[in-house]
Design a protein around this motif. Structure first.
Motif, PDB file in Angstrom:
ATOM      1  N   GLY A  90       0.805  -1.216   0.000  1.00 64.32           N
ATOM      2  CA  GLY A  90       0.000   0.000   0.000  1.00 64.32           C
ATOM      3  C   GLY A  90       0.836   1.263   0.000  1.00 64.32           C
ATOM      4  O   GLY A  90       0.449   2.285  -0.570  1.00 64.32           O
ATOM      5  N   GLU A  91       2.020   1.205   0.629  1.00 60.28           N
ATOM      6  CA  GLU A  91       2.880   2.374   0.668  1.00 60.28           C
ATOM      7  C   GLU A  91       3.378   2.729  -0.730  1.00 60.28           C
ATOM      8  O   GLU A  91       3.492   3.902  -1.086  1.00 60.28           O
ATOM      9  CB  GLU A  91       4.067   2.116   1.598  1.00 60.28           C
ATOM     10  CG  GLU A  91       3.659   1.948   3.057  1.00 60.28           C
ATOM     11  CD  GLU A  91       4.805   1.473   3.927  1.00 60.28           C
ATOM     12  OE1 GLU A  91       5.917   1.287   3.395  1.00 60.28           O
ATOM     13  OE2 GLU A  91       4.595   1.280   5.126  1.00 60.28           O
ATOM     14  N   ARG A  93       1.796   2.174  -3.577  1.00 64.87           N
ATOM     15  CA  ARG A  93       0.680   2.791  -4.305  1.00 64.87           C
ATOM     16  C   ARG A  93       0.473   4.224  -3.849  1.00 64.87           C
ATOM     17  O   ARG A  93       0.194   5.110  -4.666  1.00 64.87           O
ATOM     18  CB  ARG A  93      -0.590   1.959  -4.102  1.00 64.87           C
ATOM     19  CG  ARG A  93      -0.556   0.595  -4.803  1.00 64.87           C
ATOM     20  CD  ARG A  93      -1.937  -0.028  -4.828  1.00 64.87           C
ATOM     21  NE  ARG A  93      -2.427  -0.326  -3.487  1.00 64.87           N
ATOM     22  CZ  ARG A  93      -2.214  -1.471  -2.872  1.00 64.87           C
ATOM     23  NH1 ARG A  93      -1.512  -2.424  -3.451  1.00 64.87           N
ATOM     24  NH2 ARG A  93      -2.711  -1.684  -1.661  1.00 64.87           N
ATOM     25  N   ASP A  94       0.593   4.491  -2.570  1.00 63.96           N
ATOM     26  CA  ASP A  94       0.420   5.845  -2.057  1.00 63.96           C
ATOM     27  C   ASP A  94       1.460   6.786  -2.652  1.00 63.96           C
ATOM     28  O   ASP A  94       1.157   7.922  -3.010  1.00 63.96           O
ATOM     29  CB  ASP A  94       0.526   5.859  -0.525  1.00 63.96           C
ATOM     30  CG  ASP A  94      -0.651   5.152   0.145  1.00 63.96           C
ATOM     31  OD1 ASP A  94      -1.673   4.940  -0.539  1.00 63.96           O
ATOM     32  OD2 ASP A  94      -0.530   4.813   1.331  1.00 63.96           O
ATOM     33  N   ALA A  97       0.600   7.725  -6.225  1.00 62.43           N
ATOM     34  CA  ALA A  97      -0.486   8.707  -6.269  1.00 62.43           C
ATOM     35  C   ALA A  97       0.016  10.101  -5.915  1.00 62.43           C
ATOM     36  O   ALA A  97      -0.334  11.092  -6.566  1.00 62.43           O
ATOM     37  CB  ALA A  97      -1.609   8.284  -5.318  1.00 62.43           C
ATOM     38  N   LEU A  98       0.864  10.192  -4.882  1.00 67.08           N
ATOM     39  CA  LEU A  98       1.399  11.487  -4.477  1.00 67.08           C
ATOM     40  C   LEU A  98       2.298  12.090  -5.558  1.00 67.08           C
ATOM     41  O   LEU A  98       2.333  13.306  -5.742  1.00 67.08           O
ATOM     42  CB  LEU A  98       2.196  11.333  -3.177  1.00 67.08           C
ATOM     43  CG  LEU A  98       1.396  11.068  -1.906  1.00 67.08           C
ATOM     44  CD1 LEU A  98       2.328  10.711  -0.755  1.00 67.08           C
ATOM     45  CD2 LEU A  98       0.546  12.291  -1.543  1.00 67.08           C
TER      46      LEU A  98
END
Length: 352
Positions: A90-91, A93-94, A97-98
């Motif tokens: 998940g990190e 993917r985050d 996105a950022l």
């Protein structure tokens, strides 16, 4: 015969077992001490400590000093045993996105150019830095939105764009001949923008750290009649912390500034990318989430060594800074990682 796994606490014994000439070479550059650190736990802590760390009432503290450069690092074998944590899916993917937002997502329209224009590569493009470190300072912005850069073509293009920018900056100001590349990956390493970017500077006066290293190198040559970088690499190879990879000499550095520091020495900028790309791939395999990299380069128009440094800056979610008073004022970092474990990971990606 059972193979003994090397670690930093065994350094004195490793050097003693070398051939006399090789041991003398290592000792010419490095000195060290290994001292016990003793402590007493209250009864209420005994079970927790033993479960988490084992028997640590007596800890082996190792301090290694490069007597030629003055670099010094403290290692604690208890801290070196701690496992490396890998980032959660998940990190990643985050971060992607950022990285899609902000001015670096559209550099042609949302970042300034230098007076002599932009350098446009296959994977990177330059922008003039709004808040400059120095008077000639550009940002090298990745065209890909994926924050991870680990392929050789990507790294090679970043170095190429930096070198071409230096040439253009020198044409604009002929006094400026000292280049410097720095790559701060994510906020733990000091980056204010998530989108991947490096920075390149050119000045008429060298920066302090590369200048000190060049001074130490010249003093070494005058004293011993040898090239410091050759002997530094030989010393690392002798104790199991160095290897050659496609024109580059790679070391799990014996006096690291912080965790998992790697030094790469080449005699051409074209030889940086293969080794640096492998180091970044190694970092990702190890779960390294943030890093600083820098390239010390010879003055423009001169031949010399290119020394690339890469260092792990820690967990992106950690609230604890990875530097403190020891690093800022004692000049002796306290490091949790063992260079012999790092060398195992480097060997796995470079010498499969």
């Amino acid at each position: 015969m059972l193979e003994v796994r090397l670690d930093i606490t065994r350094l004195p014994g490793i050097v003693r077992e070398l051939a006399p000439d090789t041991g003398d070479l290592v000792s010419r550059i490095y000195s060290w001490y290994v001292e016990p650190g003793n402590l007493v736990f209250p009864d209420a802590m005994q079970a927790w400590v033993r479960e988490k760390y084992g028997d640590i009432e007596r800890q082996q503290i190792v301090r290694v000093t490069n007597d030629r450069t003055g670099e010094s690092t403290l290692f604690n074998s208890v801290r070196a045993r701690r496992p490396v944590l890998t980032p959660r899916a998940g990190e990643t993917r985050d971060l992607e996105a950022l990285a899609e937002g902000g001015p670096f997502a559209d550099p042609l329209n949302e970042t300034p150019a230098d007076t002599f224009g932009r350098i446009d590569g296959d994977h990177w493009i330059t922008a003039s830095n709004i808040a400059r470190y120095d008077y000639l300072h550009a940002v090298i912005i990745a065209k890909e939105k994926n924050p991870y850069v680990v392929t050789e073509p990507q790294v090679a293009d970043m170095v190429s764009v930096a070198v071409r920018w230096c040439q253009e900056a020198h044409r604009a100001d002929s006094r400026a001949i000292y280049p410097f590349i720095v790559w701060n990956y994510l906020w733990r390493a000091g980056a204010s923008i998530v989108h991947n970017h490096a920075q390149v500077l050119l000045t008429h006066r060298p920066y302090a750290a590369p200048a000190r290293l060049e001074q130490a190198r010249e003093e070494y040559r005058c004293r011993y009649g040898c090239e410091y970088y050759d002997d530094l690499f030989s010393a690392h190879v002798a104790i199991g912390l160095g290897l050659a990879y496609r024109g580059a000499r790679v070391m799990a550095y014996l006096t690291p500034r912080k965790e998992h520091e790697v030094a790469i020495i080449t005699e051409s900028p074209h030889d940086i990318a293969p080794a640096l790309a492998k180091v970044l791939a190694c970092y990702r395999n190890m779960g390294v989430q943030s890093y600083n990299a820098a390239v010390y380069m010879p003055p423009l128009g001169e031949e010399g060594h290119y020394v690339t440094w890469v260092v792990d800056r820690g967990d992106l979610h950690s609230r604890t800074s990875d530097i403190g008073g020891m690093e800022l004022y004692a000049g002796t970092p306290v490091v949790t990682s063992d260079p012999f474990r790092l060398m195992e990971h480097l060997t796995a990606v470079m010498l499969p």
